[in-house]
Enzyme design. Structure first.
Site, PDB file in Angstrom:
ATOM      1  N   ASP A  41      -3.691 -12.630   3.584  1.00 27.57           N
ATOM      2  CA  ASP A  41      -2.719 -11.706   4.174  1.00 27.57           C
ATOM      3  C   ASP A  41      -2.621 -11.909   5.684  1.00 27.57           C
ATOM      4  OD1 ASP A  41      -1.079  -9.217   3.857  1.00 27.57           O
ATOM      5  OD2 ASP A  41      -2.576  -8.431   5.249  1.00 27.57           O
ATOM      6  N   ASP A  51      -2.773   8.060 -15.303  1.00 29.76           N
ATOM      7  CA  ASP A  51      -2.809   8.960 -14.141  1.00 29.76           C
ATOM      8  C   ASP A  51      -1.629   8.717 -13.196  1.00 29.76           C
ATOM      9  OD1 ASP A  51      -3.498   6.541 -13.054  1.00 29.76           O
ATOM     10  OD2 ASP A  51      -5.358   7.222 -12.100  1.00 29.76           O
ATOM     11  N   ASP A  67      -3.408   0.018 -12.891  1.00 32.07           N
ATOM     12  CA  ASP A  67      -4.828  -0.292 -12.704  1.00 32.07           C
ATOM     13  C   ASP A  67      -5.174  -1.640 -13.342  1.00 32.07           C
ATOM     14  OD1 ASP A  67      -5.000   0.447 -15.503  1.00 32.07           O
ATOM     15  OD2 ASP A  67      -4.854   2.513 -14.781  1.00 32.07           O
ATOM     16  N   ASN A 114      -4.852   4.426 -17.814  1.00 33.35           N
ATOM     17  CA  ASN A 114      -5.473   5.741 -18.024  1.00 33.35           C
ATOM     18  C   ASN A 114      -4.510   6.892 -17.736  1.00 33.35           C
ATOM     19  OD1 ASN A 114      -5.372   5.518 -15.291  1.00 33.35           O
ATOM     20  ND2 ASN A 114      -7.478   6.168 -14.910  1.00 33.35           N
ATOM     21  N   GLU A 133       0.090 -16.291   3.392  1.00 27.19           N
ATOM     22  CA  GLU A 133       1.277 -15.502   3.760  1.00 27.19           C
ATOM     23  C   GLU A 133       1.742 -16.044   5.108  1.00 27.19           C
ATOM     24  OE1 GLU A 133       1.108 -11.566   5.286  1.00 27.19           O
ATOM     25  OE2 GLU A 133       3.126 -11.121   4.622  1.00 27.19           O
TER      26      GLU A 133
HETATM   27  C1  NOJ Z   1       1.527  -8.273   4.483  1.00 27.16           C
HETATM   28  C2  NOJ Z   1       1.498  -7.518   3.189  1.00 27.16           C
HETATM   29  O1  NOJ Z   1       2.183  -8.259   2.223  1.00 27.16           O
HETATM   30  C3  NOJ Z   1       2.114  -6.177   3.461  1.00 27.16           C
HETATM   31  O2  NOJ Z   1       2.359  -5.461   2.272  1.00 27.16           O
HETATM   32  C4  NOJ Z   1       1.202  -5.435   4.391  1.00 27.16           C
HETATM   33  O3  NOJ Z   1       1.802  -4.207   4.749  1.00 27.16           O
HETATM   34  C5  NOJ Z   1       0.927  -6.243   5.675  1.00 27.16           C
HETATM   35  N1  NOJ Z   1       0.658  -7.619   5.411  1.00 27.16           N
HETATM   36  C6  NOJ Z   1      -0.252  -5.686   6.415  1.00 27.16           C
HETATM   37  O4  NOJ Z   1      -1.432  -5.970   5.719  1.00 27.16           O
HETATM   38 CA    CA Z   2      -4.251   4.403 -13.709  1.00 26.68          CA
END
Ligand code: NOJ
Ligand code: CA
Length: 583
Positions: free
Chosen positions: A244, A69, A73, A67, A306
C-alpha cells in the site's frame, strides 16, 4: 495496413466514412462458451505462476458475511473459494484484515501480526491459505507500509514523550515560531499533513488521515519491525503482498515546501504538487531490501505495488535495476483516465510494453478506491453499462501482463453511491461532501444471488447498501446466462489460460485509428486479434485477403460481427478472434 507478418490486411475505417451499410445492433455471440471447469494456469516454471495468472482483489468487508453481523469476513471468503477458483483466479489479494480502529477501513493497522475479530482469526487466514492451496488459489495480503494506526502500540508509545524509545518510529517536528505546522504539506485526505500533539508539543506527519501517522523508514528499527511482520505471514503460507502507498514511504528530510498551484482540492486546501513528500529515491532502495531480505527467501513469493505513476518510464523504476524490486508494479493510470480512447490507450500500453523490458507488466482497471468501470464513462446510445464492463474486461484480460481484477467487476457491478451525507461511511466522503462523495459506491456487497441482501448474508443489514440491480445482476443468474458479463469474463479468462498466443507478445496494429484499439497477441505460432471499438460511433474493419490469407476464427464477441470481409463493431463492440493460417 498489415497485421502480423502479412497474414492478412485490414483497414479500420469509421462507418460514417465508408459505403458499408451499418449493421443492425448486434447481440453478443459466445463462440467459445465459458468452460464448466477453468483450465489450469499454463505456467511451466512454478515460481513464475503470476505471469499467466489472474489476481482477484477481495475487499473482505464487502465480499461475504458468514456470521450475519453485516460485515464481510474471512470465513465468507473461504465459503466462496469454489467460485474464485471457477473464475480462474490464481491468487486473491485480500485488502487489510488486521486489527484496526477502521478509520480508513483497515488501512490503519494497529497490529500487523493479527486479525481483526470482526474479520475472524489467524486460524481463519490459515484455513483460507490451506483451502486456497487445494484449489490453486494463492493468498496475497495487503501490507500497509507507509503508516500505522494512531492506536498502534508503537504510536501510543511514540507520542507519550519526546524521549520514548519509539519516538523515532514516526516523523515528529517542532512547530514554526508562530506555532503553525513545520511546512505546507497537505494530506491527500484533507487539511494539513501535520497534527499537533498537545502533550509533547510537536507535530507528527501523516500523508493520509491524522489517524494514520507515517512511519519513519529512516529508522532501522522500523525496517526491522516491518520486515519481521512481513515474514511472519510468509511463514504461514501467504504468497506475498500488495504494498500500500509505497510512493509515500519517504519524504524529504529537509521538509522543503511543496509548490502550490491555482485552485483548491476537494477539501478546500490549495492544490500542491506533493513532489517533496512522495516518490523519493529512498523508496526504491527500501523496496529492494524488502525483496532481498524477506520475499526472496521464500520461492514464488511476490510483491505487487500500488504504484501510481505518471507514465511507463516512471513505472519501470519499480522493477529495480536488476529486476530486484517489485515483480508486479501495477500500471494504474488506466483507472484514472477521464475517458478511454483508442489513441490514448494505444500510446500508454505501448509505453508499458516498450519500457518494461525484463519486467512483467501488470494492469488494473478498477479497485476499491475508484469508480467501477461500468459507472465511469458515458454510455453511448443503444449500449449499456454491461457493454462498458465487457469492453474493459476484454482489454484487461487480453493484454500481456497480469490482470488485477476487482471483485464484482466480472458481474458488471455498478457504483451505488450514497445520496445523503448521513449515509456516507468513508471519511473522505464525510469530509469532502458533496464534491467528493467518497468510495462507498464501489465497495458495496458482492452480489451472489437474488435472495435478500444478494446472498452477502442472511442477517443484519450490510454495512453498505446492496446495489438495487442485485436481483438480476448476481453470480447465480449470470452463471446461467451465456450472454452475461460473467460468462464473457469466464470465456476470456479461459482463453487467456489455454491459447498459446495469450502467453506471447503484444503488438498494436492500425496505429492511426482513432476509434478502434486493435492489437494482436502472438505466441506458439498462433495469433489472436483483438478489436475494441471505444468510440460512440460504429466502426468497420475491412479485412483484405492476400495470397496467404488466413481466416478469422472468432473467440469472444460483443456487439460485433464479421460480414462479407469486414468486422462491424457497434459502439463499445468487442471482437476477439484467432488468425488461422491456411495450410
Ligand atoms: C491506498 C488504499 O488503497 C486506500 O484505500 C487507502 O485509503 C490509502 N492507500 C491509505 O492507506
Ligand atoms: Ca461478519
Amino acid at each position: 495496413m498489415r497485421l502480423g507478418r502479412g497474414l492478412f490486411r485490414a483497414t479500420l475505417l469509421a462507418a460514417a466514412a465508408t459505403s458499408v451499410a451499418p449493421a443492425p445492433a448486434i447481440a453478443q455471440a459466445m463462440l467459445q462458451p465459458p468452460p464448466k471447469t477453468m483450465p489450469a494456469n499454463p505456467t511451466v516454471n512454478h515460481n513464475d505462476w503470476y505471469k499467466n495468472g489472474i489476481i482477484y482483489e477481495v475487499y473482505p468487508r464487502s465480499f461475504a458475511d458468514s456470521n450475519n453481523d453485516g460485515i464481510g469476513d474471512i470465513q465468507g471468503i473461504v465459503k466462496h473459494l469454489d467460485y474464485i477458483q471457477s473464475l480462474g483466479a490464481d491468487a486473491i489479494w485480500m485488502t487489510p484484515m488486521f486489527p484496526s480502529p477502521q478509520a480508513d477501513f483497515g488501512y490503519d493497522v494497529s497490529d500487523y501480526d493479527n486479525v481483526d475479530p470482526q474479520f475472524g482469526t489467524v486460524a481463519d487466514v490459515d484455513q483460507l491459505v490451506a483451502q486456497g492451496k487445494g484449489r490453486g488459489v494463492k493468498v496475497l495480503l495487503d501490507f500497509v507500509v507507509n503508516h500505522t494506526s494512531d492506536q498502534h502500540p508503537w504510536f501510543l508509545q511514540s507520542k507519550s514523550s519526546r524521549t520514548n524509545p519509539y519516538r523515532d518510529y514516526y516523523v515528529w517536528r517542532d512547530p514554526k515560531a508562530d506555532g503553525s505546522p513545520p511546512n505546507n504539506w497537505a494530506s491527500i485526505f484533507g487539511g494539513s499533513a501535520w497534527t499537533l500533539d498537545p502533550t509533547t508539543k510537536q507535530y507528527y506527519y501523516h500523508f493520509f488521515y491524522p489517524q494514520q501517522p507515517d512511519l519513519n523508514w529512516r529508522n532501522p528499527k522500523v525496517e526491522k519491525a516491518m520486515f519481521d511482520a512481513a515474514e511472519w505471514w510468509l511463514k504461514r503460507g501467504v504468497y506475498g503482498y500488495r504494498l500500500d502507498a509505497v510512493d509515500t514511504m519517504f519524504e524529504r528530510a529537509d521538509l522543503k515546501n511543496n509548490t502550490v498551484y491555482p485552485g483548491v482540492d476537494a477539501f478546500g486546501v490549495p492544490n500542491q504538487d506533493h513532489v517533496n513528500n512522495s516518490k523519493q529515491p529512498e523508496v526504491h532502495t527500501e523496496l529492494q531490501r524488502l525483496r532481498q531480505m524477506v520475499i526472496d527467501k521464500y520461492p514464488g513469493r511476490i510483491l505487487v505495488g500500488e504504484t501510481w505513476t505518471s507514465d511507463a518510464q516512471e513505472l519501470v523504476q519499480y522493477y529495480g535495476p536488476r529486476n530486484n524490486e517489485l515483480q508486479l508494479p501495477m500500471f494504474l493510470n488506466l483507472i484514472s483516465l477521464p475517458a478511454l480512447t483508442a489513441p490514448d490507450l494505444r500510446q500508454r500500453i505501448t509505453g508499458v510494453e516498450t519500457n518494461s523490458v525484463g519486467g512483467w507488466p501488470s494492469f488494473a482497471l478498477s479497485n476499491h478506491d475508484s469508480r467501477r468501470a461500468a459507472s465511469r464513462y458515458p454510455v453511448p446510445p443503444g449500449a449499456s453499462t454491461d457493454d462498458w464492463s465487457k469492453i474493459t474486461g476484454a482489454l484487461l484480460l487480453t493484454l500481456r501482463g497480469t490482470p488485477v481484477l476487482y471483485y464484482g467487476e466480472e458481474l458488471g457491478m455498478v457504483n451505488n453511491d450514497p445520496q445523503r451525507i448521513e449515509d456516507v461511511q468513508d471519511v473522505i466522503g464525510k469530509k469532502g461532501w458533496p464534491k467528493e462523495k467518497g468510495r462507498d459506491g464501489e465497495r458495496t456487497p458482492m452480489q451472489w444471488d437474488a435472495s435478500a441482501n444478494a446472498g452477502f448474508n442472511a442477517g443484519a443489514k450490510p454495512w453498505l447498501p446492496v446495489a438495487p440491480d442485485y436481483r438480476t445482476r448476481n453470480v447465480a443468474a449470470e452463471s446461467a446466462d451465456p450472454h452475461s458479463v460473467l460468462s464473457f469474463y469466464r470465456t476470456l479468462i479461459a482463453l487467456r489460460r489455454t491459447h498459446p498466443a495469450m502467453s506471447g507478445d503484444w503488438k498494436a496494429v492500425d496505429t492511426d485509428d482513432r476509434q478502434v484499439l486493435a492489437y494482436q497477441r502472438s505466441g506458439g505460432g498462433k495469433t489472436v486479434l483483438v478489436l475494441l471499438n471505444l468510440d460512440a460511433k460504429p466502426a468497420d474493419v475491412p479485412i483484405e485477403k492476400t495470397e496467404t490469407m488466413d481466416v478469422l476464427q472468432p473467440l469472444a464477441i460483443n456487439r460485433a460481427l464479421l460480414i462479407s470481409g469486414s468486422v462491424h463493431l457497434d459502439p463499445l463492440g468487442v471482437y476477439v478472434a484467432e488468425v488461422t493460417p491456411i495450410p
